[in-house]
Scaffold this motif. Sequence first.
Motif, PDB file in Angstrom:
ATOM      1  N   UNK A  64      69.002  24.641  53.403  1.00  0.00           N
ATOM      2  CA  UNK A  64      68.780  25.208  54.726  1.00  0.00           C
ATOM      3  C   UNK A  64      67.454  24.758  55.336  1.00  0.00           C
ATOM      4  N   UNK A  65      66.668  23.990  54.593  1.00  0.00           N
ATOM      5  CA  UNK A  65      65.343  23.586  55.062  1.00  0.00           C
ATOM      6  C   UNK A  65      65.191  22.069  55.091  1.00  0.00           C
ATOM      7  N   UNK A  66      66.282  21.361  55.374  1.00  0.00           N
ATOM      8  CA  UNK A  66      66.240  19.901  55.362  1.00  0.00           C
ATOM      9  C   UNK A  66      65.299  19.352  56.435  1.00  0.00           C
ATOM     10  N   UNK A  96      73.620  25.751  60.266  1.00  0.00           N
ATOM     11  CA  UNK A  96      72.194  25.447  60.114  1.00  0.00           C
ATOM     12  C   UNK A  96      71.993  24.277  59.155  1.00  0.00           C
ATOM     13  N   UNK A  97      72.729  24.289  58.049  1.00  0.00           N
ATOM     14  CA  UNK A  97      72.625  23.192  57.083  1.00  0.00           C
ATOM     15  C   UNK A  97      73.104  21.885  57.697  1.00  0.00           C
ATOM     16  N   UNK A  98      74.233  21.914  58.406  1.00  0.00           N
ATOM     17  CA  UNK A  98      74.786  20.705  59.004  1.00  0.00           C
ATOM     18  C   UNK A  98      73.855  20.134  60.068  1.00  0.00           C
ATOM     19  N   UNK A  99      73.239  21.005  60.850  1.00  0.00           N
ATOM     20  CA  UNK A  99      72.276  20.546  61.864  1.00  0.00           C
ATOM     21  C   UNK A  99      71.054  19.905  61.201  1.00  0.00           C
ATOM     22  N   UNK A 100      70.641  20.461  60.063  1.00  0.00           N
ATOM     23  CA  UNK A 100      69.531  19.870  59.323  1.00  0.00           C
ATOM     24  C   UNK A 100      69.883  18.497  58.782  1.00  0.00           C
ATOM     25  N   UNK A 101      71.109  18.366  58.257  1.00  0.00           N
ATOM     26  CA  UNK A 101      71.569  17.078  57.754  1.00  0.00           C
ATOM     27  C   UNK A 101      71.622  16.047  58.878  1.00  0.00           C
ATOM     28  N   UNK A 102      72.086  16.478  60.041  1.00  0.00           N
ATOM     29  CA  UNK A 102      72.155  15.590  61.204  1.00  0.00           C
ATOM     30  C   UNK A 102      70.758  15.105  61.595  1.00  0.00           C
ATOM     31  N   UNK A 103      69.786  15.994  61.515  1.00  0.00           N
ATOM     32  CA  UNK A 103      68.420  15.645  61.919  1.00  0.00           C
ATOM     33  C   UNK A 103      67.795  14.589  61.006  1.00  0.00           C
ATOM     34  N   UNK A 181      85.451  24.175  59.375  1.00  0.00           N
ATOM     35  CA  UNK A 181      84.461  23.180  58.998  1.00  0.00           C
ATOM     36  C   UNK A 181      84.409  22.047  60.029  1.00  0.00           C
ATOM     37  N   UNK A 182      85.560  21.610  60.503  1.00  0.00           N
ATOM     38  CA  UNK A 182      85.592  20.546  61.507  1.00  0.00           C
ATOM     39  C   UNK A 182      84.881  20.989  62.789  1.00  0.00           C
ATOM     40  N   UNK A 183      85.116  22.234  63.201  1.00  0.00           N
ATOM     41  CA  UNK A 183      84.458  22.768  64.394  1.00  0.00           C
ATOM     42  C   UNK A 183      82.938  22.792  64.226  1.00  0.00           C
ATOM     43  N   UNK A 184      82.481  23.213  63.052  1.00  0.00           N
ATOM     44  CA  UNK A 184      81.043  23.285  62.790  1.00  0.00           C
ATOM     45  C   UNK A 184      80.425  21.890  62.735  1.00  0.00           C
ATOM     46  N   UNK A 185      81.138  20.930  62.163  1.00  0.00           N
ATOM     47  CA  UNK A 185      80.637  19.551  62.116  1.00  0.00           C
ATOM     48  C   UNK A 185      80.476  18.985  63.528  1.00  0.00           C
ATOM     49  N   UNK A 186      81.466  19.232  64.374  1.00  0.00           N
ATOM     50  CA  UNK A 186      81.385  18.760  65.759  1.00  0.00           C
ATOM     51  C   UNK A 186      80.227  19.435  66.487  1.00  0.00           C
ATOM     52  N   UNK A 187      80.058  20.732  66.256  1.00  0.00           N
ATOM     53  CA  UNK A 187      78.978  21.466  66.918  1.00  0.00           C
ATOM     54  C   UNK A 187      77.610  20.945  66.489  1.00  0.00           C
ATOM     55  N   UNK A 188      77.517  20.476  65.234  1.00  0.00           N
ATOM     56  CA  UNK A 188      76.257  19.932  64.723  1.00  0.00           C
ATOM     57  C   UNK A 188      76.005  18.511  65.210  1.00  0.00           C
TER      58      UNK A 188
END
Length: 217
Positions: A64-66, A96-103, A181-188
């Motif tokens: 959660x802190x990527x 939150x984790x997916x957005x961190x990975x994207x960053x 999961x697909x929805x969250x990935x797209x949102x990220x």
Amino acid sequence: MKKKLGELHGKHILDIGCATGELAFQLAEGGAEVIGIDLNEDLLQQAIDKKKHEKLTFQQGNMLELAQNFYPQQFDAVLCFGNTLVHLNSEALVLQMLEGAHAVLKPGGQLLIQLLNYDYICNEPVEVLPVIDTENIKFIRRYNFTDNSDLIGFQTDLEIKARNRIVSNETPLLALKSETLKTLLKKAGFRNIQFYSNFKQDAFGGKHLPLVVSCEK
């Protein structure tokens, strides 16, 4: 990994939930610069002690802190295997984790995830996973379902045969369905989202336990 990433030499890879470091070590052997993170101190220490490589670093870290722990656009690939993602107990935390990975991914970088197929597990429902029985251990895994809850109790009994000892544990896991999961990935911000039923990249859908995901920034 090689099918998705191509030549590993020179690639920078983050392995989330690296455990004892086997995958991270193999990737480093293949030429990648790898950082493995895990919250479990015992597993992490085993990785540090037994999987030494000049291209490999292990450190304690929270998925959660990527964005706080790594540089923007630092990695060519981020991995999260071993059903690690669903230890986050809400969709908000997964996002939150997916957005961190994207960053921390470079443009065009890949996020690769392996978890279980909770579409199948919840629809059946699947209450017992296949028993792992070797010369040294016997590992029994069960799911305990609760009505009107997205969380599943994951109960494990690990028999250590040489010691005649059984270690039992129960952990709440998020029953993360594929469409959610697909929805969250797209949102990220991820694109080219692909779901598979195994690492051979066979089609997703039906009565199979794994869910393997690949997507790009």
